[in-house]
Design an enzyme around this catalytic site. Structure first.
Site, PDB file in Angstrom:
ATOM      1  N   GLU A  42      37.709  12.516 -65.773  1.00  0.00           N
ATOM      2  CA  GLU A  42      37.380  12.969 -64.420  1.00  0.00           C
ATOM      3  C   GLU A  42      38.496  12.654 -63.436  1.00  0.00           C
ATOM      4  OE1 GLU A  42      34.942  14.859 -63.240  1.00  0.00           O
ATOM      5  OE2 GLU A  42      34.418  15.143 -65.334  1.00  0.00           O
ATOM      6  N   TYR A 125      32.630  11.236 -55.545  1.00  0.00           N
ATOM      7  CA  TYR A 125      32.636  12.176 -56.671  1.00  0.00           C
ATOM      8  C   TYR A 125      32.806  11.448 -57.998  1.00  0.00           C
ATOM      9  CZ  TYR A 125      34.011  15.416 -60.199  1.00  0.00           C
ATOM     10  OH  TYR A 125      34.059  16.088 -61.387  1.00  0.00           O
ATOM     11  N   ASP A 143      32.041  18.566 -56.773  1.00  0.00           N
ATOM     12  CA  ASP A 143      33.423  19.008 -56.613  1.00  0.00           C
ATOM     13  C   ASP A 143      33.393  20.433 -56.072  1.00  0.00           C
ATOM     14  OD1 ASP A 143      32.578  20.538 -58.760  1.00  0.00           O
ATOM     15  OD2 ASP A 143      34.264  20.001 -60.065  1.00  0.00           O
TER      16      ASP A 143
END
Length: 354
Positions: A42, A125, A143
């Site tokens: 990520e 996030y 996102d």
């Protein structure tokens, strides 16, 4: 009618899960729920295309297979493996976070929102993505893809990146997660946002088309609401090449600021409206060069968040002050900004490094 009442969330969730099982992308980080591997992927995927991340992700896990191995690594080794991804502060934050995670007694990022929020580089996030993808927690990892899908699904007439719009997107994603695995739906929404619900939508291919309020109201092209793009500042820059007997003159940047402690050939950004030749002469003079640098063919565009620099290469007649001569292969193996590295590789291929 409330948002919760306006959409058949159970039906939408089921349709999305079925679509993903048939159409989901096969990516290496989806083969594991290991929190460390999820975190690595990520972080790498932020601001970087999937195709570029795949080989770098595999190389990273080969070098640093777990959080402890990363925590014990030297920064130079970490930065070298990060080459090609840009935004090197992400790598430094990962190293700092790994050391904090290990010192707290964890094997990887824990399922603890408060702890994750205190780690360098763990914004909302990243924390939500790790919890959803590694721990199957119903947290919305918002996102650009998920904001676009949820904005269209709910026909959101507000900017999804701002507080009020963000809350609507979060509620939408969490409503979907009530009926299917959060891990599965997070991956499905990511793929949907990069596929049928991309900026140019292909609604007839979208599993959420029967449930999408923007589709029903004819507002798909208006969603998500977009902020005015920031203008990109453009300038010219110059880089100085000096090589002799298969050695290259390089220097290390100071700690702090742009490309902190990275290596480079001397490089400078020109003032507004300044030609790269003028910049090159000023840079050379500041480093003890008396003659005008010779312009060479290689050039590269260095892109930053809100500005870009068209950098041209020039040959210096003597070794610039403050540089050291290193064998070319050794120099190119140092942590170096991608733009400078591309410039040097082009020079090497053109036979300009001698």
């Amino acid at each position: 009618m409330t948002l919760e009442e306006s959409i058949d969330w159970a039906g939408a969730s089921r349709a999305l899960a079925e679509w993903y099982r048939e159409n989901g992308r096969h990516l290496p980080w989806r083969l594991t729920a290991d929190p460390y591997a999820v975190w690595v992927s990520e972080t790498m995927l932020q601001q970087t295309q999937v195709s570029r991340v795949v080989p770098l992700y595999l190389a990273w896990l080969s070098a640093f297979p777990n959080c402890r191995s990363l925590a014990e690594a030297d920064e130079s080794a970490v930065l070298s493996l990060w080459r090609g991804l840009g935004y090197y502060s992400r790598a430094r934050n990962m190293l700092a976070s790994a050391r904090l995670i290990v010192s707290a007694g964890y094997d990887g990022p824990p399922n603890d929102q408060a702890f994750l929020a205190g780690l360098p580089g763990f914004g909302p996030y990243t924390a939500a993505a790790v919890r959803a993808l590694a721990y199957d927690e119903p947290t919305a990892a918002l996102d650009g893809n998920l904001r676009r899908v949820s904005s269209r699904l709910t026909d959101l007439d507000k900017d999804p990146a701002l507080s009020e719009g963000n809350k609507v997107c979060q509620r939408a994603v969490e409503s979907l997660m009530k009926f299917q695995s959060p891990r599965l739906l997070t991956n499905a929404l990511m793929d949907l946002g990069s596929g049928p619900c991309a900026p140019r939508p292909r609604c007839l291919l979208c599993p959420l088309e029967p449930y999408c309020l923007a589709r029903k109201r004819g507002t798909t092209a208006l969603r998500p609401v977009r902020r005015a793009a920031r203008p990109i500042r453009r300038r010219f820059g110059a880089a100085l090449l000096f090589s002799t007997q298969t050695k290259l003159a390089v220097r290390q940047r100071p700690k702090g600021g742009l490309w902190s402690e990275f290596w480079e050939i001397p490089w400078e950004v020109g003032s507004d409206g300044e030609d790269s030749g003028v910049t090159a002469r000023r840079l050379a003079a500041s480093l003890g060069e008396e003659s005008f640098p010779e312009p060479l063919t290689p050039s590269v565009t260095m892109r930053f968040t809100s500005w870009q620099v068209e950098t041209k290469l020039f040959r210096a007649a003597s070794q610039p002050t403050g540089t050291e001569l290193l064998p070319v292969d050794d120099a190119l193996s140092l942590p170096m900004p991608l733009g400078i590295l591309r410039l040097l590789r082009e020079a090497l291929q053109s036979g300009l490094i001698r």
